[in-house]
Enzyme design. Structure first.
Site, PDB file in Angstrom:
ATOM      1  CE  LYS A  76      10.934   6.443   3.331  1.00 23.07           C
ATOM      2  NZ  LYS A  76      11.882   7.553   3.393  1.00 23.07           N
ATOM      3  CB  CYS A 103      28.183  43.300   5.983  1.00 19.94           C
ATOM      4  SG  CYS A 103      27.548  42.262   4.681  1.00 19.94           S
ATOM      5  CD  GLU A 153      -0.938  -0.403   3.892  1.00 20.52           C
ATOM      6  OE1 GLU A 153      -1.052  -1.491   3.821  1.00 20.52           O
ATOM      7  OE2 GLU A 153      -0.935   0.576   4.618  1.00 20.52           O
ATOM      8  CE  LYS A 176       7.361   5.387   5.594  1.00 29.18           C
ATOM      9  NZ  LYS A 176       7.144   6.785   5.661  1.00 29.18           N
ATOM     10  CB  CYS A 229      29.398  45.354   2.987  1.00 28.99           C
ATOM     11  SG  CYS A 229      30.609  44.143   3.388  1.00 28.99           S
ATOM     12  CG  ASP A 263       5.525  12.730   2.907  1.00 29.29           C
ATOM     13  OD1 ASP A 263       5.989  12.439   4.190  1.00 29.29           O
ATOM     14  OD2 ASP A 263       6.346  13.110   2.086  1.00 29.29           O
ATOM     15  CB  CYS A 320      31.199  39.122   4.375  1.00 30.94           C
ATOM     16  SG  CYS A 320      31.270  40.901   4.785  1.00 30.94           S
ATOM     17  CE1 TYR A 348      -0.254   3.289   9.379  1.00 32.05           C
ATOM     18  CE2 TYR A 348      -0.943   5.295   7.852  1.00 32.05           C
ATOM     19  CZ  TYR A 348      -0.181   4.728   9.104  1.00 32.05           C
ATOM     20  OH  TYR A 348       0.608   5.673   9.686  1.00 32.05           O
ATOM     21  CB  CYS A 371      31.193  41.133   1.220  1.00 31.46           C
ATOM     22  SG  CYS A 371      29.239  41.041   1.418  1.00 31.46           S
TER      23      CYS A 371
HETATM   24  S1  IVH Z   1       2.545   1.223   9.134  1.00 33.39           S
HETATM   25  C1  IVH Z   1       4.064  -0.876  12.719  1.00 33.39           C
HETATM   26  N1  IVH Z   1       1.583   2.020   6.751  1.00 33.39           N
HETATM   27  O1  IVH Z   1       5.223   5.928   8.051  1.00 33.39           O
HETATM   28  C2  IVH Z   1       3.622  -0.367  11.536  1.00 33.39           C
HETATM   29  N2  IVH Z   1       2.888   3.389   8.164  1.00 33.39           N
HETATM   30  O2  IVH Z   1       8.043   5.529   8.814  1.00 33.39           O
HETATM   31  C3  IVH Z   1       3.446   1.052  11.664  1.00 33.39           C
HETATM   32  N3  IVH Z   1       2.922   5.620   7.274  1.00 33.39           N
HETATM   33  O3  IVH Z   1       5.153   6.171  11.544  1.00 33.39           O
HETATM   34  C4  IVH Z   1       3.311   2.089  10.406  1.00 33.39           C
HETATM   35  N4  IVH Z   1       1.996   5.388   5.313  1.00 33.39           N
HETATM   36  O4  IVH Z   1       3.605   7.776  10.189  1.00 33.39           O
HETATM   37  C5  IVH Z   1       2.200   2.246   7.699  1.00 33.39           C
HETATM   38  N5  IVH Z   1       0.551   2.726   4.813  1.00 33.39           N
HETATM   39  C6  IVH Z   1       1.289   2.912   5.893  1.00 33.39           C
HETATM   40  C7  IVH Z   1       1.846   4.184   6.269  1.00 33.39           C
HETATM   41  C8  IVH Z   1       2.633   4.298   7.237  1.00 33.39           C
HETATM   42  C9  IVH Z   1       2.586   6.375   6.070  1.00 33.39           C
HETATM   43  C10 IVH Z   1       4.004   6.598   8.223  1.00 33.39           C
HETATM   44  C11 IVH Z   1       3.616   6.024   9.510  1.00 33.39           C
HETATM   45  C12 IVH Z   1       4.853   5.610  10.190  1.00 33.39           C
HETATM   46  C13 IVH Z   1       5.918   5.959   9.374  1.00 33.39           C
HETATM   47  C14 IVH Z   1       7.124   4.980   9.433  1.00 33.39           C
END
Ligand code: IVH
Length: 458
Positions: free
Chosen positions: A303, A432, A105, A107, A411, A109, A426, A215, A408
């Site tokens: 990542k 300055c 799934e 991640k 000045c 941000d 500088c 999640y 600089c």
């Molecule tokens: S699971 C024990 N699922 O990423 C597992 N985390 O780097 C707990 N995050 O602190 C996290 N999307 O804030 C999980 N689909 C996702 C996520 C997710 C974002 C964040 C979350 C976590 C951080 C870890």
């Protein structure tokens, strides 16, 4: 490294204003972990490698998480994902013939939030904080439309965990509104979400368009399911938003295929994601695997690489800071990198422009950076973009290497570079104007004035 990571943690988590890129942060943390592995005697007991997040900010009541809110280990390469599968197998004593399905799934941000329901009623919402102790933001969470206030058919005690985030469209509209009112704008949607949730006045949070994806979970009076995928479906049935790109994958090959599929949709999702999270589907096996200091053994975050774009470097300008440091900045023809329009990049110092790192190592294959060059810029969920590469084929043959000023630009005083210092400074001091203004700004900034400190000490 420890000090750098702690400073980065503070600006990211406590001030909601990151100062280094996520990629640089990850690299620092990996280097520190490698050093600690090699020289365990030198590892500090309070090393950032044993912690997640940051201490809770003053102003919110604290909430102890009965079940800690964890971080995730990072994977960067396909091979790291295969290793993850292999490590789980060896820990569980399972051979390659046994299937180990995992969910995949996005991640998100944003920032994580734990919601506690008792007899179907939302009674508490807490941020992650340092994982053990978070901030009580219940009243703020109640203003988020995606967060149900009551549930039907839920376990008597249910802690739902997930990510609070802001969409790109809502982020742009919020920043426009902030600018109109002369208020501070946010660097990115994650900061906007964090800054909006962590408001002492819940009415401000209510006016901010926050969203929530569920999640994960914490305390439960009865299990949601016997699989990760089943538990997410249950949360969805209870009324939570769950990410529509969540898939159950039979093996590593399917996980990597879902990673590519999610990556391909990244730019059109309308919200920031920075990777794909894989979680072992079988909850009984998750329980057997358990946790390391701050991360589960049954999950990993794959990542995305930093995003890149080519553009023309129109001009190199020199900024003079409070301490007189001359900082070169690249003015770029505006280009979109990862959904954000970038028109400036940091060039660090004169060695960096010449193709050398601050340690004197050759970088960019030694290519220097010139005005008029085509440069590749990158940002990784990041504030200040950087130059990754220069296209020598597109360089004007008449161009000349950039000459870093020895005076600089503000000045006209001599700008000197001390032995062993990458930075030219500088020597004008308060003569300055740039230094005087920056010093004054620093002096009157709340942190430097320390008004609270004055009050306490009389
Ligand atoms: S699971 C024990 N699922 O990423 C597992 N985390 O780097 C707990 N995050 O602190 C996290 N999307 O804030 C999980 N689909 C996702 C996520 C997710 C974002 C964040 C979350 C976590 C951080 C870890």
């Amino acid at each position: 490294h420890v000090a750098q990571i702690e400073a980065a943690n503070h600006s990211y988590h406590t001030l909601d204003a990151p100062e280094i890129s996520d990629a640089d942060y990850d690299a620092l943390k990996r280097r520190l972990a490698a050093l600690e592995a090699r020289f365990p005697d030198l590892a500090r007991a309070d090393s950032p490698t044993t912690k997640i997040g940051a201490a809770v900010a003053e102003g919110f009541a604290k909430v102890a998480h009965e079940i800690r809110m964890l971080s995730l280990e990072n994977a960067f390469l396909d091979a790291d994902v295969a290793d993850f599968d292999g490590r789980m197998r060896s820990y569980l004593g399972l051979g390659p013939e046994v299937a180990l399905p995992c969910t995949a799934e996005p991640k998100i941000d944003g920032l994580s939030l734990s919601l506690r329901y008792e007899n179907g009623l939302l009674v508490q919402a807490a941020t992650r904080g340092d994982g053990a102790l978070g901030e009580n933001v219940t009243e703020n969470a109640r203003t988020i439309a995606d967060i149900p206030q009551h549930l039907t058919g839920a376990p008597a005690v249910l802690e739902v965990r997930g990510e609070v985030y802001m969409s790109h469209a809502d982020f742009a509209a919020l920043n426009a509104r902030q600018a109109e009112r002369g208020e501070k704008s946010f660097a990115n949607p994650r900061n906007a979400a964090a800054g909006s949730l962590r408001q002492l006045d819940a009415r401000i949070t209510a006016s901010r368009p926050l969203k929530f994806f569920a999640y994960s979970w914490g305390v439960l009076s009865e299990p949601l399911s016997d699989t990760q995928f089943g538990a997410i479906e249950r949360l969805k049935a209870l009324g939570f938003q769950t990410n529509p790109l969540t898939r159950l994958c039979a093996d590593t090959a399917e996980m990597l295929a879902q990673y590519r599929a999610i990556e391909a949709q990244r730019a059109t999702l309308g919200y920031d994601i920075d990777g794909v999270v894989y979680k072992l589907n079988d909850l009984a096996l998750q329980a057997r695997l358990g946790f390391r200091a701050t991360t589960p053994r049954w999950a990993i975050a794959h990542k995305f690489p930093a995003e890149l774009a080519w553009t023309r470097l129109e001009k190199i300008e020199i900024q003079v800071g409070r301490t007189g440091a001359l900082s070169p900045v690249a003015r770029l023809a505006p280009v979109t990198v990862g959904g954000v329009v970038v028109s400036n990049a940091t060039l660090h110092n004169e060695d960096y422009i010449a193709g050398l790192s601050s340690k004197g190592e050759v970088i960019r294959d030694g290519k220097d950076i010139r005005e008029g060059d085509w440069v590749q810029v990158y940002r990784a969920g990041d504030v200040i973009p950087k130059v990754a590469d220069v296209d020598l084929l597109r360089r004007d043959p008449a161009s000349q290497p950039f000459v870093f000023p020895h005076l600089c630009p503000e000045c006209g005083s001599e700008a000197l570079r001390e032995e062993g210092d990458a930075v030219r400074r500088c020597t004008g001091g308060l003569i300055c104007p740039a230094q005087a203004v920056e010093k004054l700004k620093h002096f009157v900034s709340r942190a430097a004035f320390d008004i609270e400190g004055l009050g306490a000490k009389q």
